[in-house]
Every structure is written in structure tokens, then in C-alpha cells.
Design a protein around this motif. Sequence first.
Motif, short mmCIF file in Angstrom:
data_model
loop_
_atom_site.label_atom_id
_atom_site.label_comp_id
_atom_site.label_asym_id
_atom_site.label_seq_id
_atom_site.Cartn_x
_atom_site.Cartn_y
_atom_site.Cartn_z
N PHE A 72 8.98 -11.60 -2.60
CA PHE A 72 7.62 -11.76 -2.34
C PHE A 72 6.99 -12.49 -3.42
O PHE A 72 6.42 -13.42 -3.13
CB PHE A 72 6.96 -10.38 -2.38
N LEU A 73 7.32 -12.23 -4.56
CA LEU A 73 6.82 -13.25 -5.70
C LEU A 73 7.08 -14.77 -5.56
O LEU A 73 6.23 -15.46 -5.51
CB LEU A 73 7.30 -12.57 -7.01
N GLY A 74 8.42 -14.91 -5.16
CA GLY A 74 8.84 -16.26 -5.17
C GLY A 74 8.16 -16.92 -3.87
O GLY A 74 7.66 -18.13 -3.92
N ALA A 125 9.39 3.77 -4.01
CA ALA A 125 8.33 3.11 -4.55
C ALA A 125 7.41 3.08 -3.46
O ALA A 125 7.11 3.68 -2.25
CB ALA A 125 8.67 1.71 -5.02
N GLU A 126 6.26 2.32 -3.84
CA GLU A 126 5.14 2.14 -3.02
C GLU A 126 5.66 1.41 -1.70
O GLU A 126 6.57 0.56 -1.39
CB GLU A 126 4.28 0.97 -3.58
N GLY A 127 5.12 2.14 -0.49
CA GLY A 127 5.26 1.66 0.92
C GLY A 127 6.38 2.37 1.37
O GLY A 127 6.73 2.26 2.60
N SER A 175 7.46 -3.00 -8.71
CA SER A 175 7.38 -1.63 -7.94
C SER A 175 5.99 -1.62 -6.88
O SER A 175 6.15 -0.73 -6.12
CB SER A 175 7.81 -0.56 -8.56
N TYR A 176 5.19 -2.57 -7.29
CA TYR A 176 3.74 -2.43 -6.78
C TYR A 176 3.40 -3.82 -6.04
O TYR A 176 3.31 -4.70 -6.97
CB TYR A 176 2.80 -1.96 -7.58
N THR A 177 3.18 -4.00 -5.04
CA THR A 177 2.92 -5.17 -4.18
C THR A 177 1.38 -5.87 -4.98
O THR A 177 1.25 -6.93 -5.04
CB THR A 177 2.64 -4.96 -2.51
N LYS A 215 0.75 -9.54 -6.15
CA LYS A 215 -0.60 -10.35 -5.81
C LYS A 215 -1.45 -10.65 -7.06
O LYS A 215 -1.99 -11.88 -7.13
CB LYS A 215 -1.26 -9.60 -4.80
N GLU A 216 -1.76 -9.68 -7.83
CA GLU A 216 -2.58 -10.13 -9.07
C GLU A 216 -1.93 -11.03 -10.14
O GLU A 216 -2.65 -11.82 -10.83
CB GLU A 216 -3.05 -8.60 -9.86
#
Length: 210
Positions: free
Chosen positions: A148-150, A131-133, A95-97, A101-102
Motif C-alpha cells: 500500500f505504501l509503495g 491488526a487493524e481491519g 500496522s495502521y493504514t 496515508k499520513e
Amino acid sequence: MADVEDIMSMRQIFAEQYVKLPLLVDTDTFTGKTYIVTGSNNGLGLETARHLVRCSATRVILAVRNIAAGETAKADIERTTGRKGVAEVWQLDLSYTASVKEFVKKAEKELDRVDGLIENAGVYLDSWTVAEGGMETTMTVNVVNTMFLGVLMMPKLMESAKKHNIKPCVVFLVSGLGFTPQAQKELAKGGKDNILQGLNDPKQQNMDQR
């Protein structure tokens, strides 16, 4: 007619849950390999991670939002497979970009290779939350940040492929409910050019169909 189609689709989906397929264990296939499984503290994610550990994978990353739940899952995997030091619990909150990234930075730094990324994590909510954004939570978690993760993991997968002469894979676990006639109606509300916009409009969307 649509109601009948929905009922038939649901009957098919439920019937398929009782089909027992063989879970083949092949230690030669998985030995020395590293896998990431998102949403692996319960359900399909947990059983996928357990199977990989049982198949002699070297490292299996349990990518979970709740660390405590992840540790419980890890202990259960170790108890049932008899293999310790294979499963690792890493924080990942889709739920958090920033969390995505981390996680990717950690993978790039700490993993020598990634043979498979299994994207299983998802949420089902019966009420509208943002959620965020500013995007609705299920869309953020199940679609946007999953993709995004992919995308962010691609350089690591390509590096692994070149370094170890392998063919890493990315697997997305999806729900058959998204293919029911009613779900398709929900998707169409935003128009073919604005699907995400339509899904992010609380006045148009029915959360029961998410």
C-alpha cells in the motif's frame, strides 16, 4: 523428503549471511538525492540508511514506528558518518493504514524529490495477533501495508521523475525463508485463488513459518 529440503534451504540461507560484499561509496551517485528507508532503526534498514548518508545523500528519511528508537538510530548514524542534518526521523506504523496515508501526505508536502523508497520494515511474531481491519499482523505489516505504501508513493515518484529527469526506484527487502518448501506449503493452504484468506485463518496457519 520435505524435512531434508527444509534443512538444506536453511543451511544455504545461513551460509549466505557470511558472504561479504563490497559496499561501494560513490558520492557522485547520491549527492543531492533523497531516500526513504522504512524500518531503519536497526538491522538492514539502519545500515542501509547509514550507507546512504555516508554516500553524501542530501536527505535520508528514517521511517520508523518507534520515534525514540529512530532518534537513537539517527544519533548513531551521525556519530559514525560525521554528517549531521541529513537523517530525519518520521513516524510510520505499517500496522495502521491511517499511518501510511499520513506518512505519504507528509512526503508529498515536505519532500521536493524522492529518488528511492527502500521498504525494509517487517515484523516476526510467534503468536497470532490481529491488526487493524481484522487481518493477521504479520500479513498486514509485511505484505498489505508495505505494498500500500509503495502504491501511494507512486505519484510522488512519478512527479520526481518528471521534475528532476531521474528514474526513482522502489526496493522491497524480502526474506529467503519465504521460499523454503515448508513456507510454500503454508502459502498453498488457502488455495491459489485465496492465498490471503488462507494466511488469515488461524486454524490453518503455522506462525513459525511466517
